[in-house]
Design an enzyme around this catalytic site. Structure first.
Site, PDB file in Angstrom:
ATOM      1  CG  ASP A  53      -2.146   0.925   0.971  1.00 37.08           C
ATOM      2  OD1 ASP A  53      -2.094   1.740   0.017  1.00 37.08           O
ATOM      3  OD2 ASP A  53      -3.117   0.867   1.737  1.00 37.08           O
TER       4      ASP A  53
HETATM    5  C1  BGC Z   1      -5.001   3.348   0.174  1.00 36.60           C
HETATM    6  C2  BGC Z   1      -5.177   2.328  -0.934  1.00 36.60           C
HETATM    7  C3  BGC Z   1      -5.045   3.005  -2.265  1.00 36.60           C
HETATM    8  C4  BGC Z   1      -3.699   3.714  -2.334  1.00 36.60           C
HETATM    9  C5  BGC Z   1      -3.451   4.439  -3.643  1.00 36.60           C
HETATM   10  C6  BGC Z   1      -3.754   4.175   0.002  1.00 36.60           C
HETATM   11  O1  BGC Z   1      -3.711   5.213   0.902  1.00 36.60           O
HETATM   12  O2  BGC Z   1      -4.983   2.690   1.419  1.00 36.60           O
HETATM   13  O3  BGC Z   1      -6.412   1.698  -0.828  1.00 36.60           O
HETATM   14  O4  BGC Z   1      -5.177   2.082  -3.306  1.00 36.60           O
HETATM   15  O5  BGC Z   1      -3.646   4.678  -1.288  1.00 36.60           O
HETATM   16  O6  BGC Z   1      -4.258   5.539  -3.774  1.00 36.60           O
END
Ligand code: BGC
Length: 762
Positions: free
Chosen positions: A275
């Site tokens: 993530d």
């Molecule tokens: C979130 C993810 C997301 C990623 C990219 C993160 O902060 O937890 O779900 O896909 O950002 O935007």
């Protein structure tokens, strides 16, 4: 002259021969992955295991790389010399999240805001969810992206988790089946998915550091189970590890999770990405099998150092690169796909509306208040009626063109609204917006307190209206959990419902409440007042039209709850431990409820709910009959069939749920566990459909931590087939003559701190 010509010819020939002898640079797609990796320098490799985020790709210090699709969350590195193209990664679960304004294009890149995951789960209709995925994936492809960072399938463990709207259910079977259907639909377009957030990411407070302490059994039966189904049945191109720690280790740094379980036990062949900025040790991530760091970029120096001092081997990098390159080879970008930049948004809006209709749940309908009868004029109350919420906040937002609110949707359907009331709410909404900074205006109304209307004003609305409709809204989002106070209705909201009911009922007119909420709220203390309650959740850009379709009866409600509605927040099994300890700045979150999440808890511990799991009303009713089991003894598989007949006057669909009750020997077990479900076709009055479920040995088994295995105890198994977890319409049983060791697993992921789980035996 002749001499010079001759020399030129000789030199040219030499050059040609040389060129033919010199091995050409290996190219991705033409040569083996091994050869391509061999041709990479160490720096190439370091760059390739990291991506670039929107915030880093414009920065000359870390790139520079061009923005390929504005609003994308990230991309992978590219090495043109080796034919390695970039792959574009875009959010998120309810539709493609990109900027409408794209350089070089005069038309906006609007995307469809589909119903949120909670709505999709409430449809209990996996083919429909696959259809939604197919439409969503088409936008991914036609706007030039390669991967949708979705579906998200963490368990809705506690009603206050800010991201619940992005997740499906409190039950892992529904979460897994929905996610698998979504993956299949999305990937049928030749684009990728990223099943996220792996795993036990159920708290947004301190989400990048919090340590979820979960027993091995709860992990296997609840928190990992959905991912297991999604991976095995959906075959996602990628999996996204989560932000949190799990039993002491960051998930992105844990080889037991990312290699032993995900790859060895479940057979996952794809790529794992982190993530965004997740974890704190890039070297550990590489070793654990977190192949790609997103957006990474700033961790390059750490990897350089580790390779130099041999704390990280090049072999490990190569293993991860194999998976990254294998993934890149599949992408539309790599294949040279030329997007149209014009997906069929109108066709997708039709699918979004259909899914919204099927995912809304009719909670109450006293004296057949719904569908509307002889209703022409509506008094429409509640700020949310005039600014209906399509979804929650954060990376799961979608930049759509237009979403009607209920006032517009009723207008389109030719209902008349009270002008004084409409004017009052519009003024209120304008003033809320005006008092907010521009960047906060989008959600200002969602978070503003409800407008306080006097009793007299409410009374003045009765005469010229046939019915009252009140919308109650709750917004939620990524990066924060809802405060407990938002679980209950505010005094103003309760007074609104109460006063509208008093005035309208005195004139023998009915009141309908619509819930436009991102997570579960309290209903027990006000639900007796209105005549009908429709749970719309956050149903995407077509949501308000879907509400009207249901209220006026063009459509018959067929959604059912994929999450329980407790009587009080204090009765949620994780209420005392959420978000974690210490409460104001949590470090550890003890999952003391163990496997007793949602209905598994309420049923086993005999705690009454306001609306149980699986519940939902229809404008018709169904009879369950002819329950048949293929055998009285279990041998490998058993099938269960049941006949469902529409015995009402309206065509409708029924969600049929199969729960199994297992014999209790050495370990305790929930009273009921959902093991199969299906939705009927649209059944006309008197029409029947026979539904058949198959149960395998795994459906009988529970996870035994001591021996690290799925074991089915010998004894009598009961099958409960019903319309909700509490509304069981047919039962049967069969026996398992001998205990079966269904599957042996690795003894990994045990809690790093002492965990006292609740037990029904104690
Ligand atoms: C979130 C993810 C997301 C990623 C990219 C993160 O902060 O937890 O779900 O896909 O950002 O935007």
């Amino acid at each position: 002259m002749k001499k010079i010509n001759l020399l030129f010819i000789v030199l040219s020939l030499v050059a040609v021969v040389n060129a033919q002898n010199k091995p050409a640079t290996p190219q991705l797609g033409k040569d083996s992955l091994k050869e391509v990796i061999k041709a990479m320098t160490l720096e190439d490799k370091i760059y390739m295991v990291m991506g670039l985020g929107e915030d880093t790709w414009k920065n000359p210090a870390t790139g520079p790389k061009t923005v390929l699709l504005a609003g994308a969350a990230g991309r992978t590195w590219d090495i043109p010399r080796l034919g390695i193209t970039p792959a574009i990664l875009t959010d998120g679960p309810a539709g493609l999240r990109i900027e409408p304004k794209q350089e070089g294009f005069s038309h906006p890149f609007y995307c469809t805001a589909f119903p949120t995951a909670t709505v999709l789960a409430s449809t209990w209709n996996t083919p429909l969810v696959e259809e939604v995925g197919k439409a969503m994936g088409n936008e991914v492809l036609e706007y030039g992206s390669d991967v949708l960072l979705a579906p998200a399938l963490n368990i809705q463990r506690n009603p206050l988790c800010g991201r619940n709207f992005e997740y499906y259910s409190e039950d892992p079977l529904i979460a897994g089946k929905m996610a698998a259907a979504m993956v299949v639909g999305l990937q049928s377009n030749g684009v990728g998915t990223s099943v996220k957030h792996f795993a036990a990411n159920n708290i947004e407070t301190k989400r990048t550091t919090i340590n979820a302490i979960v027993s091995q059994r709860a992990l296997r039966e609840i928190y990992l189970r959905g991912f297991e189904i999604a991976v095995k049945e959906g075959n996602p191109w990628t999996v996204m590890s989560s932000y949190n720690r799990l039993n002491g280790f960051y998930t992105s740094q844990n080889p037991d999770l990312l290699t032993t379980i995900l790859r060895k036990e479940w057979g996952f062949k794809g790529m794992v990405m982190s993530d965004w900025w997740g974890g704190d040790d890039a070297v550990a991530q590489m070793k654990a099998g977190n192949d790609l760091l997103e957006p990474g970029a700033t961790q390059r120096e750490v990897l350089r150092e580790a390779l130099k001092n041999k704390t990280l081997s090049e072999k490990t990098l190569d293993r991860n690169l194999m998976r990254i390159l294998d993934f890149i080879q599949k992408t539309p970008h790599f294949k040279g796909y030329q997007p149209s930049y014009h997906p069929d948004l109108e066709a997708h809006a039709v699918i979004a509306r259909k899914a919204a209709v099927e995912g809304m749940v009719l909670l109450k309908n006293e004296n057949s208040t719904l569908p509307f009868k002889k209703v022409k004029k509506i008094a429409l109350f509640g700020k949310t009626s005039y600014q209906f919420m399509t979804g929650g906040t954060g990376s799961g937002e979608v930049n759509y063109d237009h979403a009607a609110a209920l006032d517009e949707a009723f207008g389109t359907a030719k209902f008349q609204l009270s002008k004084t009331l409409t004017d009052r709410y519009r003024q209120f909404i304008d003033s809320v917006r005006q008092h907010e900074k521009k960047e906060n205006q989008k959600f200002a109304v969602d978070f503003a307190p409800e407008l306080n209307l006097t009793k007299d004003f409410i009374q003045s609305q009765v005469k010229n209206s046939d019915i009252a409709v009140i919308t109650i809204g709750r917004q939620a989002g990524e990066g924060w959990d809802r405060p407990e106070s938002t679980f209950s209705l505010s005094e103003v909201e309760k007074n609104l419902i109460k006063n509208v009911c008093t005035s309208f009922h005195a004139a023998k007119k009915k009141v309908v409440v619509v819930l436009n909420i991102g997570g579960v709220i309290e209903t027990a203390d006000w639900r007796d007042w209105p005549d009908a309650v429709l749970l719309a959740w956050q149903p995407g850009q077509q949501g308000a039209h879907a509400v009207v379709d249901l209220l006026k009866g063009t459509e018959n409600p067929s959604g059912k709850l994929a999450v329980s509605f407790p009587m009080k927040y204090a009765e949620v099994p994780s209420a005392a431990t959420f978000p974690g300890e210490p409460k104001d700045n949590p470090v550890n979150a003890f999952y003391t409820e163990g496997i007793y999440v949602g209905y598994r808890y309420y049923e086993t511990f005999k705690v009454p709910t306001a609306y149980p799991f699986g519940y939902g009303l229809s404008y018709t009713s169904f009879k369950y009959s002819d329950l048949k089991l293929s055998n009285t003894l279990f041998d490998n598989e058993i099938s269960v069939s049941v006949k469902i007949t529409n015995i009402g006057k309206t065509a409708g669909k029924e969600v049929v749920q199969l729960y199994r009750e297992a014999p209790k020997q050495a370990i305790d077990k929930p009273v009921k566990e959902l093991k199969a479900f299906a939705k009927t076709q649209l059944l006309k009055p008197n029409e029947s459909e026979v539904i058949t479920f198959k149960l395998d040995a795994r459906s009988l088994a529970s996870f035994w931590s001591g021996v690290s295995a799925w074991i089915a105890d010998e004894g009598k198994y009961k099958i409960h087939v019903g319309a909700s977890s509490e509304d069981i319409r047919a039962t049967g049983d069969f026996s398992l003559p001998k205990k079966i060791m269904v599957e042996k697993t690795h003894d990994v992921l045990y809690p790093n701190l002492l965990l006292h789980e609740i037990s029904p035996e104690k």
